[in-house]
Enzyme design. Structure first.
Site, short mmCIF file in Angstrom:
data_model
loop_
_atom_site.label_atom_id
_atom_site.label_comp_id
_atom_site.label_asym_id
_atom_site.label_seq_id
_atom_site.Cartn_x
_atom_site.Cartn_y
_atom_site.Cartn_z
N SER A 109 -30.96 -34.48 0.68
CA SER A 109 -31.63 -35.29 1.69
C SER A 109 -30.63 -35.84 2.69
O SER A 109 -29.41 -35.75 2.48
CB SER A 109 -32.44 -36.40 1.04
OG SER A 109 -31.65 -37.54 0.92
N SER A 110 -31.16 -36.44 3.75
CA SER A 110 -30.29 -36.91 4.83
C SER A 110 -29.36 -38.06 4.40
O SER A 110 -28.44 -38.42 5.13
CB SER A 110 -31.13 -37.36 6.03
OG SER A 110 -32.11 -38.29 5.61
N CYS A 111 -29.57 -38.61 3.19
CA CYS A 111 -28.71 -39.71 2.75
C CYS A 111 -27.31 -39.22 2.36
O CYS A 111 -26.45 -40.02 2.02
CB CYS A 111 -29.34 -40.47 1.60
SG CYS A 111 -29.40 -39.50 0.13
N TYR A 138 -26.69 -41.21 -5.68
CA TYR A 138 -27.57 -40.07 -5.40
C TYR A 138 -26.91 -39.14 -4.37
O TYR A 138 -26.88 -37.92 -4.55
CB TYR A 138 -28.89 -40.61 -4.85
CG TYR A 138 -29.93 -39.58 -4.51
CD1 TYR A 138 -30.62 -38.90 -5.50
CD2 TYR A 138 -30.25 -39.29 -3.19
CE1 TYR A 138 -31.59 -37.96 -5.19
CE2 TYR A 138 -31.22 -38.36 -2.86
CZ TYR A 138 -31.89 -37.69 -3.87
OH TYR A 138 -32.85 -36.76 -3.57
N LYS A 142 -25.70 -35.16 -4.63
CA LYS A 142 -26.19 -34.13 -3.71
C LYS A 142 -25.02 -33.45 -2.97
O LYS A 142 -25.03 -32.25 -2.76
CB LYS A 142 -27.17 -34.73 -2.69
CG LYS A 142 -28.50 -35.14 -3.32
CD LYS A 142 -29.27 -33.93 -3.81
CE LYS A 142 -30.60 -34.27 -4.41
NZ LYS A 142 -31.28 -33.11 -4.98
N HIS A 181 -40.68 -43.99 -1.65
CA HIS A 181 -39.99 -44.07 -0.36
C HIS A 181 -40.81 -44.97 0.58
O HIS A 181 -41.99 -45.22 0.34
CB HIS A 181 -39.86 -42.67 0.25
CG HIS A 181 -38.84 -41.82 -0.43
ND1 HIS A 181 -39.17 -40.73 -1.19
CD2 HIS A 181 -37.49 -41.92 -0.48
CE1 HIS A 181 -38.06 -40.18 -1.67
NE2 HIS A 181 -37.04 -40.88 -1.26
#
Ligand SMILES: NC(=O)c1ccc[n+]([C@@H]2O[C@H](COP(=O)([O-])OP(=O)(O)OC[C@H]3O[C@@H](n4cnc5c(N)ncnc54)[C@H](OP(=O)(O)O)[C@@H]3O)[C@@H](O)[C@H]2O)c1
Length: 310
Positions: A109-111, A138, A142, A181
């Protein structure tokens, strides 16, 4: 080359993204889909995962299985988020490699991107700064998954792609009061406020952080698109190209539902990263585009929510 009769293993097929990928692939004629329930194989179990992939020899592995949650869950279950994500993805990526699976798609994800960098964020900015604290464990898991895929592509000539979407919404989203979310939480709060005739809704933090969202079927269609596409790069951003503040999203949902509630801000809750709009030029340069607009996506999501919860 992935063909209509190729054997495709979707890990996490019951989840929000995994179920959308299953639906989109099936609708597009990919019917040789392999799945396994968590009760039969917990993906944390390396031996079971390795044996399952070896026995079934898929042509493509899609990793939509992960430990996922919103800001509260990421921050509270830091140990679980880093351990389970590292373990699940290591088992699936290395298991695929050991069994000679040449094609794989890994979702993150974009995080994964640092705080305080130029927006919109291009793939080149990975590891260019410090990560936001609440989702650091997290994000690190990733990033490790991306580097695993990239390193195997370089050393073993595999075709392992990493698609990094912005926040998604749509069917089978997680609507848990604490672990969801932000967008799922807003939909739930507003629909229940309408049903229970409340005067206000509460949002977490200042409402100022800006977020980009994409309807989950658009991510599934990106999966279908890129599983067939040759790309030079391992890491590709997937997004809608627009972001709004959390407070603006709350107002947009209320307008869509023709209701107006006062917005109370719970400043005891953290804001998270201020902004994380993705640069999607790379995906676009390969010909992919998001196709589902906000109003259409919101309408489908509200209908789906009402079917399941109200
Ligand atoms: N939701 C978003 O906004 C979003 C946005 C961008 C990217 N993504 C990415 O997309 C991927 C999937 O996210 P999602 O939102 O679809 O999450 P989700 O709805 O929670 O789905 C994850 C799936 O993985 C399964 N799973 C987790 N641990 C497992 C284990 N140990 N063994 C077997 N299965 C296991 C879950 O099964 P159980 O429920 O039974 O545990 C669930 O079916 C993640 O990598 C995430 O980073 C999500």
């Amino acid at each position: 080359m992935i063909k209509k009769n190729s054997k495709i293993f979707i890990a996490g097929h019951n989840g929000h993204l995994g179920s959308a990928i299953y639906r989109i692939l099936y609708k597009n004629g990919y019917k040789n889909i392999l799945t396994v329930d968590k009760k039969k194989i917990n993906l944390l179990n390396q031996t079971k995962v390795f044996n399952f992939i070896k026995k079934n020899k898929p042509n493509l592995v899609i990793i939509a299985a992960a430990k996922v949650g919103g800001i509260y869950a990421n921050n509270k279950y830091r140990g679980k988020f880093i351990y389970e994500n590292l373990q699940i993805q290591n088992n699936l990526i290395h298991g695929a490699y050991l069994s000679g699976v040449k094609n794989l798609i890994f979702f993150g994800s974009s995080c994964i991107y640092p705080e305080g960098i130029t927006k919109p964020i291009s793939e080149k900015l990975l590891l260019s700064g410090t990560l936001e604290y609440t989702n650091e464990p997290y994000a690190i898991a990733k990033i490790a998954g991306i580097k695993l895929c990239e390193s195997y592509n370089i050393e073993y000539k595999t075709n392992y792609k990493c698609l990094m979407p912005c926040n998604s919404y749509g069917p089978k989203d997680n609507y848990h009061n604490k672990n969801s979310h932000f967008f799922a939480a807003l939909i739930k709060k507003i629909l229940y406020a309408k049903k229970d005739k409340k005067k206000y809704i509460e949002i977490w933090g200042s409402g100022k952080p800006k977020r980009e969202i994409i309807y989950v079927d658009d991510i599934a269609m990106a999966c279908l698109y890129f599983m067939k596409k040759k790309t030079k790069e391992t890491l590709i951003n997937i997004g809608s190209g627009k972001d709004y503040s959390i407070e603006t999203y709350a107002k947009k949902i209320m307008k869509h539902l023709n209701v107006k509630f006062k917005i109370k801000k719970n400043k005891k809750m953290p804001d998270g990263i201020k902004r994380k709009l993705l640069n999607i030029n790379l995906a676009k340069s390969y010909g992919w585009r998001p196709t589902i607009g906000f109003k259409e996506g919101l309408d489908l999501t509200i209908k789906d929510f009402k079917k399941s919860f109200i």
